[in-house]
Scaffold this active site. Sequence first.
Site, PDB file in Angstrom:
ATOM      1  N   SER A   1       1.121  -1.156  -0.192  1.00 47.54           N
ATOM      2  CA  SER A   1      -0.184   0.078  -0.227  1.00 47.54           C
ATOM      3  C   SER A   1       0.328   1.152  -0.420  1.00 47.54           C
ATOM      4  O   SER A   1       2.347   0.892   0.304  1.00 47.54           O
ATOM      5  CB  SER A   1      -1.087   0.001   0.988  1.00 47.54           C
ATOM      6  OG  SER A   1      -1.144   1.568   1.167  1.00 47.54           O
TER       7      SER A   1
ATOM      8  N   TYR B   1      -2.518  -1.341  10.689  1.00 40.92           N
ATOM      9  CA  TYR B   1      -2.872  -1.859   8.824  1.00 40.92           C
ATOM     10  C   TYR B   1      -1.102  -1.220   8.077  1.00 40.92           C
ATOM     11  O   TYR B   1      -0.459  -2.420   7.784  1.00 40.92           O
ATOM     12  CB  TYR B   1      -3.472  -1.333   8.421  1.00 40.92           C
ATOM     13  CG  TYR B   1      -3.988  -1.707   7.048  1.00 40.92           C
ATOM     14  CD1 TYR B   1      -4.716  -2.479   6.722  1.00 40.92           C
ATOM     15  CD2 TYR B   1      -3.774   0.133   6.394  1.00 40.92           C
ATOM     16  CE1 TYR B   1      -5.127  -2.724   5.243  1.00 40.92           C
ATOM     17  CE2 TYR B   1      -3.539  -0.548   4.637  1.00 40.92           C
ATOM     18  CZ  TYR B   1      -4.733  -1.752   4.255  1.00 40.92           C
ATOM     19  OH  TYR B   1      -4.022  -2.043   3.087  1.00 40.92           O
TER      20      TYR B   1
END
Length: 257
Positions: free
Chosen positions: A139, A152
């Site tokens: 990401s 995360y």
Amino acid sequence: MNTTGNTILITGGGSGIGRGLAEAFHKLGNHVIIAGRRKQVLDEAVAANPGMSSAGLDIENAASIRAFATKLIADFPALNVVLHNAGIMRPENLLAQPEDLTDAEAMITTNLLGPIRLTAALLPHLQKQSHAAVITETSGLAFIPLAMAPTYNATKAAIHSYTQSLRYQLKSTNVQVIEIIPPYVQTELMGSSQASDPRAMPLKDFIDETINLFKTQPDATEILVERVKPLRFSEQNGPEKYSAFFKQFNDAMSANH
């Protein structure tokens, strides 16, 4: 990586980016196997894409991953690509955390341990293929954290680091190691509102640009759509500019939450 003629496992392939990539690779002439926990979404994806296969996988369960890999290799001996797409993202308030840290531990197990365990289980088989690839999906938040999702971010930063080490250790083998680094995309990763958030990149646009990069850059180590580059390379601007961008980014992303 060649974009056709592969047998590709895509975890979390029943929805979002995973399904988008599964359908795109399927159309290119690959045999795609989508895996995940939700049988209904897997069945829907397979029904919409004749020739695609599916398999149940609990990515949080270490023992089931080994059993899954053994059966997968038996059922699909031509398997030569694994794409680690499965992931969960949950916001966390570090000033008011529950005692059990269930969300944090689930993200670490799914996003970090899952790909590590599945790679370990499949790597001996992949090395036997004439050409193979391990594709991780991280990401932009691995490079500039979204403060409301600390665990995360940490799992994605860890997978980025793991991917680099894996690539180096496999440099003399026939296994390519590729990292897809998505920006903020219109999926339901953080709930249904994300799918229509105008700040996020439309899913179709992300899939189209990503597949084009796979086609035009067969030796790429990182797949970077233009929209994620400000995040991926933010630290190269120096500490002061990075700090300013970090604040600007998080202020903007938290404005509507």
